[in-house]
Design a protein around this motif. Structure first.
Motif, PDB file in Angstrom:
ATOM      1  N   ARG A   1       0.694  -1.213   0.153  1.00 50.71           N
ATOM      2  CA  ARG A   1      -0.127   0.010   0.072  1.00 50.71           C
ATOM      3  C   ARG A   1       0.882   1.185   0.256  1.00 50.71           C
ATOM      4  O   ARG A   1       0.451   2.173  -0.581  1.00 50.71           O
ATOM      5  CB  ARG A   1      -0.876  -0.229   1.283  1.00 50.71           C
ATOM      6  CG  ARG A   1      -1.831  -1.230   1.017  1.00 50.71           C
ATOM      7  CD  ARG A   1      -2.892  -1.037   2.449  1.00 50.71           C
ATOM      8  NE  ARG A   1      -4.020  -2.106   2.473  1.00 50.71           N
ATOM      9  CZ  ARG A   1      -4.763  -2.439   3.363  1.00 50.71           C
ATOM     10  NH1 ARG A   1      -4.465  -2.022   4.814  1.00 50.71           N
ATOM     11  NH2 ARG A   1      -5.675  -3.363   3.228  1.00 50.71           N
TER      12      ARG A   1
ATOM     13  N   PRO B   1       3.687   2.110  -1.386  1.00 46.34           N
ATOM     14  CA  PRO B   1       3.909   2.528  -2.798  1.00 46.34           C
ATOM     15  C   PRO B   1       3.039   2.992  -3.577  1.00 46.34           C
ATOM     16  O   PRO B   1       3.040   4.283  -4.160  1.00 46.34           O
ATOM     17  CB  PRO B   1       4.937   1.400  -3.236  1.00 46.34           C
ATOM     18  CG  PRO B   1       5.428   0.619  -2.310  1.00 46.34           C
ATOM     19  CD  PRO B   1       4.282   0.552  -1.292  1.00 46.34           C
ATOM     20  N   LEU B   2       1.779   2.280  -3.519  1.00 46.94           N
ATOM     21  CA  LEU B   2       0.667   2.798  -4.155  1.00 46.94           C
ATOM     22  C   LEU B   2       0.147   4.257  -3.655  1.00 46.94           C
ATOM     23  O   LEU B   2      -0.245   4.962  -4.398  1.00 46.94           O
ATOM     24  CB  LEU B   2      -0.466   1.710  -3.868  1.00 46.94           C
ATOM     25  CG  LEU B   2      -0.254   0.605  -4.597  1.00 46.94           C
ATOM     26  CD1 LEU B   2      -1.300  -0.705  -4.502  1.00 46.94           C
ATOM     27  CD2 LEU B   2      -0.106   0.426  -6.241  1.00 46.94           C
TER      28      LEU B   2
ATOM     29  N   LEU C   1       2.013   6.506  -2.325  1.00 46.04           N
ATOM     30  CA  LEU C   1       2.886   7.504  -2.871  1.00 46.04           C
ATOM     31  C   LEU C   1       2.767   7.797  -4.138  1.00 46.04           C
ATOM     32  O   LEU C   1       3.001   9.005  -4.634  1.00 46.04           O
ATOM     33  CB  LEU C   1       4.327   6.958  -2.497  1.00 46.04           C
ATOM     34  CG  LEU C   1       4.765   6.850  -0.929  1.00 46.04           C
ATOM     35  CD1 LEU C   1       6.208   6.405  -0.860  1.00 46.04           C
ATOM     36  CD2 LEU C   1       4.771   8.211  -0.347  1.00 46.04           C
ATOM     37  N   TRP C   2       2.809   6.598  -5.012  1.00 47.70           N
ATOM     38  CA  TRP C   2       2.405   6.860  -6.316  1.00 47.70           C
ATOM     39  C   TRP C   2       1.033   7.849  -6.519  1.00 47.70           C
ATOM     40  O   TRP C   2       1.136   8.561  -7.565  1.00 47.70           O
ATOM     41  CB  TRP C   2       2.478   5.741  -7.074  1.00 47.70           C
ATOM     42  CG  TRP C   2       1.971   5.598  -8.619  1.00 47.70           C
ATOM     43  CD1 TRP C   2       0.878   5.465  -9.220  1.00 47.70           C
ATOM     44  CD2 TRP C   2       2.787   6.225  -9.417  1.00 47.70           C
ATOM     45  NE1 TRP C   2       0.964   5.673 -10.532  1.00 47.70           N
ATOM     46  CE2 TRP C   2       2.229   6.268 -10.798  1.00 47.70           C
ATOM     47  CE3 TRP C   2       4.246   6.636  -9.561  1.00 47.70           C
ATOM     48  CZ2 TRP C   2       2.654   6.531 -12.033  1.00 47.70           C
ATOM     49  CZ3 TRP C   2       4.883   6.979 -10.728  1.00 47.70           C
ATOM     50  CH2 TRP C   2       3.880   6.929 -12.034  1.00 47.70           C
ATOM     51  N   THR C   3      -0.017   7.488  -5.944  1.00 49.80           N
ATOM     52  CA  THR C   3      -1.128   8.286  -5.892  1.00 49.80           C
ATOM     53  C   THR C   3      -0.989   9.641  -5.693  1.00 49.80           C
ATOM     54  O   THR C   3      -1.452  10.409  -6.223  1.00 49.80           O
ATOM     55  CB  THR C   3      -2.307   7.754  -5.077  1.00 49.80           C
ATOM     56  OG1 THR C   3      -2.584   6.330  -5.349  1.00 49.80           O
ATOM     57  CG2 THR C   3      -3.555   8.443  -5.239  1.00 49.80           C
TER      58      THR C   3
ATOM     59  N   ALA D   1       1.793  11.261  -5.842  1.00 44.56           N
ATOM     60  CA  ALA D   1       2.612  11.960  -7.019  1.00 44.56           C
ATOM     61  C   ALA D   1       1.704  12.176  -8.224  1.00 44.56           C
ATOM     62  O   ALA D   1       2.041  13.298  -9.023  1.00 44.56           O
ATOM     63  CB  ALA D   1       3.693  10.991  -7.334  1.00 44.56           C
ATOM     64  N   VAL D   2       1.012  11.272  -8.325  1.00 48.94           N
ATOM     65  CA  VAL D   2      -0.245  11.820  -9.777  1.00 48.94           C
ATOM     66  C   VAL D   2      -0.886  12.584  -9.524  1.00 48.94           C
ATOM     67  O   VAL D   2      -1.282  13.606 -10.222  1.00 48.94           O
ATOM     68  CB  VAL D   2      -0.712  10.417 -10.119  1.00 48.94           C
ATOM     69  CG1 VAL D   2      -1.738  10.711 -11.313  1.00 48.94           C
ATOM     70  CG2 VAL D   2       0.355   9.446 -10.617  1.00 48.94           C
TER      71      VAL D   2
ATOM     72  N   TYR E   1      -1.129  15.151  -6.954  1.00 46.55           N
ATOM     73  CA  TYR E   1      -0.801  16.504  -6.486  1.00 46.55           C
ATOM     74  C   TYR E   1      -0.658  17.421  -7.703  1.00 46.55           C
ATOM     75  O   TYR E   1      -1.144  18.580  -7.566  1.00 46.55           O
ATOM     76  CB  TYR E   1       0.464  16.341  -5.614  1.00 46.55           C
ATOM     77  CG  TYR E   1       0.748  17.809  -5.038  1.00 46.55           C
ATOM     78  CD1 TYR E   1       0.108  18.353  -3.917  1.00 46.55           C
ATOM     79  CD2 TYR E   1       1.864  18.612  -5.635  1.00 46.55           C
ATOM     80  CE1 TYR E   1       0.317  19.622  -3.480  1.00 46.55           C
ATOM     81  CE2 TYR E   1       2.040  19.827  -5.132  1.00 46.55           C
ATOM     82  CZ  TYR E   1       1.405  20.208  -4.032  1.00 46.55           C
ATOM     83  OH  TYR E   1       1.632  21.504  -3.467  1.00 46.55           O
TER      84      TYR E   1
END
Length: 280
Positions: free
Chosen positions: A15, A17-18, A20-22, A24-25, A27
């Motif tokens: 969860r 990494p997911l 953090l990726w969310t 990053a997308v 923001y």
């Protein structure tokens, strides 16, 4: 206890990494929304903060001063005409390839699938001269035809996978009752393939709405610009006029229809992709 702790750690490891990726997308999109309500002074003074007052003038400027209204209308026409034309061509083709079993049907299917592997950039120059020959250059309907043809291989590939699992007994029963092959196609096969049709239509529509390079090549006058070209024009102007708030507002106008469309049909898309993967 050890097993439960291990499961918790495993889920946490997936969860984080997911999440953090969310962030990053999402923001940058959130930052873009905030910037669309700021004045130029606020953008330079506090680019990452919230606007002091929500300024709707940026949207008005983008809509009127930079002709975003015309570009939205052009993009809407290109998207609708392209998506409908794709279905009109792809549904009968997919049905013929999958159900009629004529000589060369497998070769034709392979030919269409191989078309998915060929980059569209290789056809841009021939298409330019072809559209010029038919007086369709700098014409949004000519662009819609190019869009429709470009998505035919993908659409046919998806629809054949849906049609392949429809029981042939339904067609046989309809034929006994006197239904013509065209009637079987439009009254039986098409309704039963509706999940796949909705899925490819939405995916094609999003592709057409966001497409930039072919519109840049085949459209030449500002009154025919699609939304992507209009935003590119505003971006180039913003470097000299500091119209960054207007640029952010135009980007918001561009992505809102896509977000709404995906939010409405999210379950349909997920269902269609899942069924297509299983059936294919």
């Amino acid at each position: 206890m050890k097993r439960s702790v291990g499961q918790i750690l495993g889920k946490t490891g997936i969860r984080i990494p997911l999440i953090l990726w969310t962030i990053a997308v999402l923001y940058p999109i959130f930052w873009m929304f905030l910037g669309s309500f700021k004045s130029n002074a606020e953008i330079y003074r506090n680019p990452w903060g919230f606007p002091e007052t929500f300024n709707w003038q940026n949207f008005a400027d983008a809509w009127t001063n930079y002709n975003i209204d015309t570009s939205v209308f052009n993009s809407l026409i290109v998207t609708v005409v392209g998506a409908v034309l794709t279905l009109v061509l792809a549904i009968p083709t997919a049905y013929a390839i999958e159900r009629l079993n004529f000589r060369g049907s497998k070769f034709l299917f392979t030919l269409y699938v191989s078309g998915m592997m060929i980059p569209m950039v290789l056809g841009w120059i021939p298409l330019f001269f072809l559209l010029m020959e038919f007086n369709l250059l700098d014409n949004i309907f000519g662009l819609a035809i190019v869009y429709a043809v470009s998505q035919l291989p993908f659409t046919i590939f998806v629809l054949t996978s849906f049609m392949s699992t429809i029981p042939k007994s339904l067609e046989e029963s309809a034929a006994i009752d006197g239904l013509s092959p065209y009637g079987v196609l439009w009254k039986i096969i098409t309704p039963l393939s509706m999940s796949g049709i909705i899925t490819v239509t939405i995916m094609n529509a999003i592709q057409f709405w966001n497409e930039y390079f072919m519109a840049l090549i085949f459209l030449q006058t500002e009154e025919n610009y699609t939304l992507a070209l209009a935003i590119d024009y505003i971006s180039s102007e913003a470097q000299y006029t500091n119209a960054w708030g207007t640029l952010f507002a135009s980007l918001v106008i561009a992505i809102i229809p896509v977000i709404i469309l995906y939010a409405i049909f999210q379950r349909r898309i997920a269902k269609g992709m899942t069924e297509g993967a299983i059936k294919g």
